[in-house]
Design a protein around this motif. Structure first.
Motif, mmCIF file in Angstrom:
data_model
loop_
_atom_site.group_PDB
_atom_site.id
_atom_site.type_symbol
_atom_site.label_atom_id
_atom_site.label_comp_id
_atom_site.label_asym_id
_atom_site.label_seq_id
_atom_site.Cartn_x
_atom_site.Cartn_y
_atom_site.Cartn_z
ATOM 1 N N LEU A 154 41.538 38.735 53.766
ATOM 2 C CA LEU A 154 41.493 38.202 52.407
ATOM 3 C C LEU A 154 42.150 39.119 51.386
ATOM 4 O O LEU A 154 42.137 38.811 50.185
ATOM 5 C CB LEU A 154 40.035 37.947 52.008
ATOM 6 C CG LEU A 154 39.239 37.020 52.949
ATOM 7 C CD1 LEU A 154 37.774 37.007 52.555
ATOM 8 C CD2 LEU A 154 39.802 35.611 52.927
ATOM 9 N N GLN A 155 42.727 40.226 51.847
ATOM 10 C CA GLN A 155 43.265 41.238 50.937
ATOM 11 C C GLN A 155 44.373 40.677 50.044
ATOM 12 O O GLN A 155 44.480 41.044 48.867
ATOM 13 C CB GLN A 155 43.795 42.431 51.745
ATOM 14 C CG GLN A 155 44.218 43.631 50.909
ATOM 15 C CD GLN A 155 43.055 44.252 50.162
ATOM 16 O OE1 GLN A 155 41.932 44.302 50.679
ATOM 17 N NE2 GLN A 155 43.299 44.722 48.953
ATOM 18 N N TYR A 156 45.195 39.801 50.578
ATOM 19 C CA TYR A 156 46.308 39.260 49.800
ATOM 20 C C TYR A 156 45.800 38.526 48.559
ATOM 21 O O TYR A 156 46.328 38.694 47.449
ATOM 22 C CB TYR A 156 47.128 38.312 50.670
ATOM 23 C CG TYR A 156 48.277 37.649 49.958
ATOM 24 C CD1 TYR A 156 49.399 38.380 49.565
ATOM 25 C CD2 TYR A 156 48.248 36.292 49.660
ATOM 26 C CE1 TYR A 156 50.455 37.767 48.898
ATOM 27 C CE2 TYR A 156 49.296 35.669 49.002
ATOM 28 C CZ TYR A 156 50.398 36.417 48.623
ATOM 29 O OH TYR A 156 51.435 35.815 47.955
ATOM 30 N N ALA A 157 44.755 37.720 48.714
ATOM 31 C CA ALA A 157 44.188 37.002 47.570
ATOM 32 C C ALA A 157 43.523 37.958 46.597
ATOM 33 O O ALA A 157 43.587 37.761 45.377
ATOM 34 C CB ALA A 157 43.189 35.958 48.053
ATOM 35 N N LEU A 158 42.894 38.996 47.119
ATOM 36 C CA LEU A 158 42.256 39.985 46.241
ATOM 37 C C LEU A 158 43.282 40.658 45.336
ATOM 38 O O LEU A 158 43.040 40.871 44.144
ATOM 39 C CB LEU A 158 41.515 41.031 47.070
ATOM 40 C CG LEU A 158 40.332 40.533 47.906
ATOM 41 C CD1 LEU A 158 39.799 41.653 48.793
ATOM 42 C CD2 LEU A 158 39.224 40.008 47.003
ATOM 43 N N GLU A 159 44.424 40.989 45.890
ATOM 44 C CA GLU A 159 45.459 41.659 45.104
ATOM 45 C C GLU A 159 46.123 40.714 44.113
ATOM 46 O O GLU A 159 46.503 41.128 43.015
ATOM 47 C CB GLU A 159 46.510 42.258 46.047
ATOM 48 C CG GLU A 159 45.972 43.371 46.932
ATOM 49 C CD GLU A 159 46.978 43.822 47.967
ATOM 50 O OE1 GLU A 159 48.053 43.172 48.075
ATOM 51 O OE2 GLU A 159 46.696 44.797 48.686
ATOM 52 N N LYS A 160 46.251 39.442 44.484
ATOM 53 C CA LYS A 160 46.930 38.483 43.624
ATOM 54 C C LYS A 160 46.086 38.064 42.432
ATOM 55 O O LYS A 160 46.596 37.860 41.326
ATOM 56 C CB LYS A 160 47.293 37.229 44.437
ATOM 57 C CG LYS A 160 48.518 37.373 45.317
ATOM 58 C CD LYS A 160 49.784 37.195 44.496
ATOM 59 C CE LYS A 160 51.016 37.234 45.378
ATOM 60 N NZ LYS A 160 52.255 37.168 44.570
ATOM 61 N N LEU A 161 44.781 37.908 42.649
ATOM 62 C CA LEU A 161 43.945 37.217 41.676
ATOM 63 C C LEU A 161 43.037 38.115 40.861
ATOM 64 O O LEU A 161 42.549 37.695 39.803
ATOM 65 C CB LEU A 161 43.085 36.166 42.390
ATOM 66 C CG LEU A 161 43.835 35.125 43.223
ATOM 67 C CD1 LEU A 161 42.842 34.227 43.948
ATOM 68 C CD2 LEU A 161 44.748 34.289 42.334
ATOM 69 N N PHE A 162 42.774 39.337 41.322
ATOM 70 C CA PHE A 162 41.750 40.158 40.685
ATOM 71 C C PHE A 162 42.289 41.530 40.311
ATOM 72 O O PHE A 162 43.305 41.981 40.840
ATOM 73 C CB PHE A 162 40.534 40.315 41.617
ATOM 74 C CG PHE A 162 39.963 39.007 42.073
ATOM 75 C CD1 PHE A 162 39.086 38.304 41.274
ATOM 76 C CD2 PHE A 162 40.307 38.462 43.305
ATOM 77 C CE1 PHE A 162 38.562 37.082 41.678
ATOM 78 C CE2 PHE A 162 39.798 37.256 43.724
ATOM 79 C CZ PHE A 162 38.921 36.564 42.904
ATOM 80 N N GLN A 163 41.559 42.186 39.412
ATOM 81 C CA GLN A 163 41.884 43.564 39.068
ATOM 82 C C GLN A 163 41.625 44.459 40.271
ATOM 83 O O GLN A 163 40.851 44.108 41.169
ATOM 84 C CB GLN A 163 41.029 44.024 37.882
ATOM 85 C CG GLN A 163 41.309 43.275 36.595
ATOM 86 C CD GLN A 163 40.462 43.782 35.435
ATOM 87 O OE1 GLN A 163 40.061 44.948 35.407
ATOM 88 N NE2 GLN A 163 40.182 42.913 34.470
ATOM 89 N N PRO A 164 42.259 45.639 40.328
ATOM 90 C CA PRO A 164 42.040 46.537 41.471
ATOM 91 C C PRO A 164 40.561 46.824 41.686
ATOM 92 O O PRO A 164 39.806 47.028 40.728
ATOM 93 C CB PRO A 164 42.808 47.803 41.061
ATOM 94 C CG PRO A 164 43.858 47.318 40.127
ATOM 95 C CD PRO A 164 43.248 46.165 39.375
#
Length: 751
Positions: free
Chosen positions: A570-580
């Motif tokens: 799920l890392q790709y969505a975490l980087e695209k949609l949320f702050q670090p």
């Protein structure tokens, strides 16, 4: 603890209270079968469960303990020990035992992280008693507070000890010490039509803290577009957009200014604040949506089980294009009002929509692509990359390699569901999709099904014809049955599901929505797959209006087909949609949400296995059900429940409409011998006024919480409302209706 007075002979024994098992239990009890429904856990719904925050943390701890012990720990549910000799003495000639696992790891790769400061430990809300503050009548209006301030809590005119215990500290003691902390009171700004008030989103009538039931009904109708008349003028279909325009017409601020104001009003969360509001969370392990014309909605309506739950329409569908979140045009109105799609693309998209609605009648146009990838078919229709993206990932919700015929069927289901209850094709179950299995359990209990939590089956009894004759439960009692139904995790090691996959799931608590809006939205988002990942990531965002979390917070669910560790998938969505994720402080200038807390885990996906593979190596009268799977809806679960029911009871009606409560008549079992069963029936007798003949349900209780009626779920455990804030069921119902079929109608209607 043993319950010797319970019957020992049944038509069906069901292990696990997941969705398929609960549907089957209700359907079998409905036609008069004797059903015993067991669950090893102390909660309903199994892998489909919904938890408040502290229960979720307990669930995490239990699974971590199993993970560390590699599943070898003794079951905490076994409170008695029975010697092997005592159990073996219950075998009859020609019978043998088949052992079942007692402790099973249903999830792996648990990863829990908190990204906010601990904060000062605050008292739990359910233990705080606010001192009564009695005001004169002429002081009450002044006590509501000025706009933008937290109003002090006002005690009832004649407070009693019992209702004082139920008053909460929000907006009272905490308002005096921390102006930023969330308050359960509704300020005048919240009740106004301003953008700030609308941002709180829709709340079920009577559940909005500080509002009367009538005010809650009015706000619910205005924001949802419900066509109903309690406390508000009747609206015409399609008035939702006009009202939304009216709300924002007086706000001429620039987007940058609106963002700065929102950032200044945003709650600064600490873990102490989050933990204090633990009862306001309803967090799903496997969140699912219902297609408005899908099999689950039809089943709920025709069986009248929809009366046990409340629903709300998903208000928008987003997708990621060029690193931006764009709203997907679904209906004809959306297509022609979209500014992202050109005029030429609008015509192309409308042709595809019209074709997909009746693709079976136009076989010659797609016959050569039936088994070929859907992506090739879309290219043959000369769709632009943007339209291919919309159709594939946000409408059909399939992969590029999905066969064309399968993808067209998915597209058709989506399109036919549009306009039935709202502007999108989906409904969300308030308080979590884990409510649905419990709805079916309630119906089973009404028809004399017996429920026992914290009870497992140790051994199956197999005769010399390789048929299951019964089971030995965790109390060492012999139970006989004609058929046994179990969820996959109850199956013995012999039934190994070689073809099963994994599901990667993530649960995030965030401080702001994925995409700003005047009103709080229930948002469905699909993140397309990358070159390294073949499966898309499905994102579901829920706010306070969906009864998932407190105000000023959102619960975000991420789901994808598993290929490794859940967080990595799920890392790709975490980087695209949320702050670090490695920051403790949120970036007030960023439009992306700040993640406050996260949970990642992997589940076994048995939904990809057929019924025969799930029950491989087991007797023919032992049926095994699959888990939730990665699909967005409930179609697979309902279809499997129907297949297994037909196998057990060929030719019988599957969940016919239940009678009205006043028409149900039960026989008096108080003088029956233990273990003796009598038939349960109903008859139409509307003129009868004898309440003793018309109880709402039969209840046979035993020790350790065993009951044949599942207790009505306490809404106070979920919404933390005071008695004065609660609405009666008739005022608070957001039900499905058989005749609710007009375009523009909303799922929330008066019961």
């Amino acid at each position: 603890m043993a319950a010797p007075d319970l019957p020992t002979e049944y038509d069906e024994i069901v292990l696990g209270t997941g969705l398929q098992e609960s549907i089957l239990a209700a359907a079998l009890a409905r036609i008069g079968h004797r059903v015993l429904h067991l669950d090893r856990n102390d909660y309903y719904s199994g892998s489909w469960a919904t938890f408040h925050l502290r229960s979720l943390l307990d669930w995490i701890d239990r699974n971590k303990a199993l993970q560390e012990s590699d599943g070898t720990a003794n079951s905490s549910n076994d409170q008695t020990t029975t010697s092997e000799s005592d159990v073996s003495s219950q075998l009859r000639e020609g019978e043998c035992f088949l052992d079942l696992p007692q402790d099973v790891r249903t999830v792996t790769d648990l990863d829990v992280t908190c990204y906010v400061r601990d904060g000062v430990e605050l008292p739990s809300l359910e233990r705080v008693i606010v001192p009564p503050r009695v005001l004169d009548e002429d002081q009450v209006p002044e006590a509501q507070g000025a706009e933008g301030q937290n109003a002090p809590q006002i005690a009832p005119e004649s407070p009693s000890t019992s209702n004082q215990d139920e008053l909460q500290a929000e907006g009272g003691e905490q308002a005096a010490t921390n102006q930023n902390q969330e308050s359960s009171q509704v300020t005048p700004a919240d009740q106004s039509g301003s953008a700030e008030g609308a941002a709180g989103g829709l709340v079920p009538p009577g559940q909005d803290e500080g509002q009367s039931a009538e005010q809650g009904q009015r706000s619910n109708e205005a924001a949802s577009g419900a066509v109903s008349g309690q406390g508000a003028a009747e609206q015409e279909p399609g008035s939702l957009g006009q009202e939304a325009e009216g709300q924002g017409s007086g706000d001429q601020r620039s987007p940058a200014e609106v963002q700065r104001v929102a950032a200044s009003n945003r709650t600064e969360w600490t873990w102490a604040k989050i933990d204090q509001m633990w009862r306001k969370f309803n967090i799903d392990l496997a969140p699912k949506l219902m297609f408005c014309r899908g099999s689950m909605v039809e089943l709920l309506v025709t069986s009248r089980i929809s009366r046990y739950a409340e629903f709300k329409a998903v208000s928008r569908i987003l997708t990621v294009i060029d690193d931006k979140l764009e709203q997907v045009p679904c209906s004809r109105a959306d297509v022609f009002s979209s500014k992202y799609v050109s005029v030429l693309e609008k015509r192309m998209l409308m042709r595809v929509i019209e074709f997909s609605m009746n693709y079976q009648d136009r076989l010659d146009e797609y016959e050569e692509y039936r088994e070929r990838p859907f992506e090739e078919f879309l290219k043959s229709r000369k769709l632009t990359p943007t339209l291919q993206h919309f159709v594939m990932h946000s409408i059909a919700m399939v992969n590029a390699n999905t066969p064309t015929e399968e993808a067209l069927k998915a597209t058709q289901i989506f399109l036919r569901s549009l306009g039935r209850y709202g502007n999108t094709a989906f409904l969300w179950t308030l308080y979590g999709s884990g409510e649905l299995p419990q709805c079916f359990c309630r119906l089973c209990a009404v028809f004399a099904g017996i429920y026992m939590l914290r009870t497992n089956v140790k051994k199956l009894i197999i005769d010399d014809n390789n048929l299951c004759k019964g089971a030995i439960d965790s109390d060492g009692r012999r139970l006989t049955c004609n058929n046994l139904i179990m969820e996959t995790s109850y199956a013995p090691p012999q039934a190994v599901n070689i073809g099963s996959g994994t599901i990667s799931r993530g649960i995030l608590l965030t401080d702001r929505p994925l995409k700003n809006s005047d009103n709080e939205e229930i948002t469905l988002l699909t993140v397309p797959p990358t070159s390294e990942q073949n499966s898309p990531i499905r994102v579901l965002e829920l706010g306070h209006g969906s009864c998932a979390c407190p105000r000023d917070m959102f619960v975000v669910h991420l789901t994808s087909t598993g290929t490794g560790q859940a967080k990595n998938d799920l890392q790709y969505a975490l980087e695209k949609l949320f702050q670090p994720l490695n920051k403790e402080d949120s970036d007030s200038e960023s439009v992306k949400p700040k993640v406050l807390w996260s949970l990642f885990f992997s589940q076994v996906d048995t939904s990809v296995c057929d019924d025969e593979a799930l029950a491989a190596g087991l007797p023919s009268n032992v049926l095994v059900t699959a888990g939730p799977g990665t699909a967005v809806g409930f179609e697979h679960a309902v279809a499997q429940a129907k297949r297994l029911f037909e196998k057990i009871c060929p030719g019988e009606d599957f969940l016919p409409a239940a009678p009205e409560p006043e028409d149900i008549v039960f026989e008096d079992h108080s003088k029956d011998n233990p273990g003796e069963h009598k038939e349960v029936g109903f008859e139409a007798n509307p003129s009868s006024n004898d309440d003793a003949k018309k109880p709402e349900a039969v209840e046979t209780e035993t020790e350790e919480g065993c009951s044949s009626k599942m207790q009505e779920q306490d809404k106070d455990e979920k919404q933390d409302a005071t008695p004065s804030e609660e609405a009666t069921p008739s005022e608070d119902a957001s039900k499905l209706s058989e005749n609710q079929d007009r375009p523009g109608d909303n799922a929330i209607s008066d019961s």
